[in-house]
Design a protein around this motif. Sequence first.
Motif, PDB file in Angstrom:
ATOM      1  N   GLY A  52       0.857  -0.901   0.109  1.00 54.50           N
ATOM      2  CA  GLY A  52       0.397  -0.067  -0.085  1.00 54.50           C
ATOM      3  C   GLY A  52       0.737   0.945  -0.365  1.00 54.50           C
ATOM      4  N   ASN A  53       1.425   1.346   1.248  1.00 52.39           N
ATOM      5  CA  ASN A  53       2.168   2.470   1.087  1.00 52.39           C
ATOM      6  C   ASN A  53       4.076   2.430   0.679  1.00 52.39           C
ATOM      7  OD1 ASN A  53       2.362   5.734   1.687  1.00 52.39           O
ATOM      8  ND2 ASN A  53       1.947   5.346   4.148  1.00 52.39           N
ATOM      9  N   PHE A  54       3.880   0.939   0.317  1.00 50.66           N
ATOM     10  CA  PHE A  54       5.399   0.011  -0.293  1.00 50.66           C
ATOM     11  C   PHE A  54       6.515   0.373   1.133  1.00 50.66           C
ATOM     12  CE2 PHE A  54       5.313  -1.526  -3.628  1.00 50.66           C
ATOM     13  CZ  PHE A  54       2.993  -0.637  -4.529  1.00 50.66           C
ATOM     14  N   GLY A  55       6.025   0.598   2.327  1.00 51.70           N
ATOM     15  CA  GLY A  55       6.827   0.635   3.687  1.00 51.70           C
ATOM     16  C   GLY A  55       7.259  -0.829   3.993  1.00 51.70           C
ATOM     17  N   ASN A  56       6.799  -1.786   3.725  1.00 53.17           N
ATOM     18  CA  ASN A  56       7.540  -3.061   3.097  1.00 53.17           C
ATOM     19  C   ASN A  56       7.970  -3.540   3.001  1.00 53.17           C
ATOM     20  OD1 ASN A  56       7.049  -5.663   5.095  1.00 53.17           O
ATOM     21  ND2 ASN A  56       4.855  -6.434   4.504  1.00 53.17           N
ATOM     22  N   LEU A  57       7.320  -2.832   1.540  1.00 52.30           N
ATOM     23  CA  LEU A  57       8.679  -3.842   0.494  1.00 52.30           C
ATOM     24  C   LEU A  57       9.890  -3.082   0.670  1.00 52.30           C
ATOM     25  CD1 LEU A  57       8.892  -4.876  -2.137  1.00 52.30           C
ATOM     26  CD2 LEU A  57       7.931  -3.506  -3.633  1.00 52.30           C
ATOM     27  N   THR A  58       9.541  -1.829   0.725  1.00 53.45           N
ATOM     28  CA  THR A  58      11.175  -0.916   0.931  1.00 53.45           C
ATOM     29  C   THR A  58      12.284  -1.253   2.382  1.00 53.45           C
ATOM     30  OG1 THR A  58      10.296   1.104   0.839  1.00 53.45           O
ATOM     31  CG2 THR A  58      12.480   0.438   1.842  1.00 53.45           C
ATOM     32  N   SER A  59      11.670  -1.947   3.171  1.00 57.15           N
ATOM     33  CA  SER A  59      12.256  -3.073   4.569  1.00 57.15           C
ATOM     34  C   SER A  59      12.696  -4.244   3.276  1.00 57.15           C
ATOM     35  CB  SER A  59      11.399  -4.235   5.300  1.00 57.15           C
ATOM     36  OG  SER A  59      10.472  -2.628   6.150  1.00 57.15           O
ATOM     37  N   GLY A  60      11.916  -4.698   2.467  1.00 50.97           N
ATOM     38  CA  GLY A  60      12.433  -5.987   1.868  1.00 50.97           C
ATOM     39  C   GLY A  60      13.630  -5.750   1.185  1.00 50.97           C
ATOM     40  N   LEU A  61      14.297  -4.975   0.274  1.00 47.19           N
ATOM     41  CA  LEU A  61      14.958  -4.170  -0.286  1.00 47.19           C
ATOM     42  C   LEU A  61      15.782  -4.186   0.300  1.00 47.19           C
ATOM     43  CD1 LEU A  61      13.525  -1.403  -2.681  1.00 47.19           C
ATOM     44  CD2 LEU A  61      14.558  -3.758  -3.406  1.00 47.19           C
TER      45      LEU A  61
END
Length: 481
Positions: free
Chosen positions: A258-267
Amino acid sequence: MFYTDTRDSSVQISFRQAVLDGMSTQTGGLYIPVSYPGLPKPFLNKIPEPSFRDIAFEIARLYAGREIPDGDLEAIIADAYPFFSPVVPLDTVTYSLELFHGPTCAFKDFGARFMARCMSWFNRDEKAPLHILVATSGDTGSAVGSAFHQVPGLDVTILYPAGKISPLQEKQLSTFDGNVCALKVNGTFDDCQRLVKTAFTDSDLRKRFRLSSANSINISRLLPQSFYYMYASLVVRNRAWRDSKIENPAIIVSVPSGNFGNLTSGLIARAMGAPIAGFIAATNANRTVPDWIATGEYAPRPSVQTLSNAMDVGAPSNFERIHAMYDLDRARALFAAYWLDDLGTLEAIKACHTRTGYILDPHGAVAWQAWSDIRNGAMEHLVKALSNPDAAPRKADEKPASGLMPNIPEWAGAVVKKQAVGIVLETAHPAKFGDTVKLACGREPSLPDRLERVLHLPDRAVSMEADYNQFKYWMRTNLQA
Ligand SMILES: *Cc1c(COP(=O)(O)O)cnc(C)c1O
């Protein structure tokens, strides 16, 4: 570790300042670490893999270790994570990483609980209270409220869009007493976010109050989310051969975003050495980022309401971080982009339940369907279609490549050759969305005790228009300077 500003790379600040300020008041930019140090190879290659807590500690000390002593950091981690993130196999090449075992039954507990304890540690010698402002589209509010509840020296104001979150989510964030207060805003999540952002750039307010944010814009929420990517990818690397008979599979993580925080953490985890080949950026109809991957144009837009409402974000704030880490070409190499509408989400819950017996929540369902389609032909189809534009047009009765966007990441070959396994992030307990789940598969998952309890607490939210002046007035009359 030093931190810099996505809009001004000459900035260099401490972890303390990044945590307490939340975002830059000068530029409106977000803080990111200046580098992403790798974990030592012998640590990553341990068999069996290190425990979640050991991983959390090793990562955390790289980002906070110069400022928070080891012993205190260990205590912060032990206190933040009395729960676990199990990796559950759904079939031979699919794992569910269950992120809902915390107190509010959603993955945001991982970030919020670490952040609360870091803030409290940094605030331990201050006289004036620290006021946390948080806009939520669903689960942030309860995770943050729960993480900070009764923490001394801090208070929390939660803004949420009236009528746009589930009744249970509303109960979970509006029933706190004491230092946690909820404002029910007559508007959208983007309105709530705008009110918070405006307050942060209002010099008049900033002179009067010590303000901080707790959205996924705060870097101390993103860093700890990298713990479970590291943990799960090591677990899967170590067991994949046994499950799938694929040697050294490419590990793909499908992230409901949604806000792409989770995906940023994956990066971040990947940059530190997590054995992750790439990601699926999976969204609901709020497909701003998938459209960016497909067209190269970034066009934030108003959010639309869906069944996976914690992902109803049209202008994801962490896009700025992703873009600071990777340009469009690099993002296209790392991400498949996929989106799914509400009907598809219901079908996904049903299909997963029928095939595996596992009950997904509507957010995890988007990620599961994305991985399921991609490994079952959508990626192969795309590779063929894009590599041979003259190929015969698709037969009319053939299933269209659903929500997979026309982009071929560098790991596509591994998927086509059946050399990949997927980790689906299950970000919420399905019982939080019982009605949707029941509609989809005829079964209503039972509520865990910790959710059952909040249903019986009185509602304490304060109603408000999506109007900055009203919000500011409320702050001036209700918060202690
Ligand atoms: C917040 C949330 C998401 C989206 O995470 P982002 O970091 O905002 O992309 C997905 N699922 C659930 C259940 C959430 O609460």
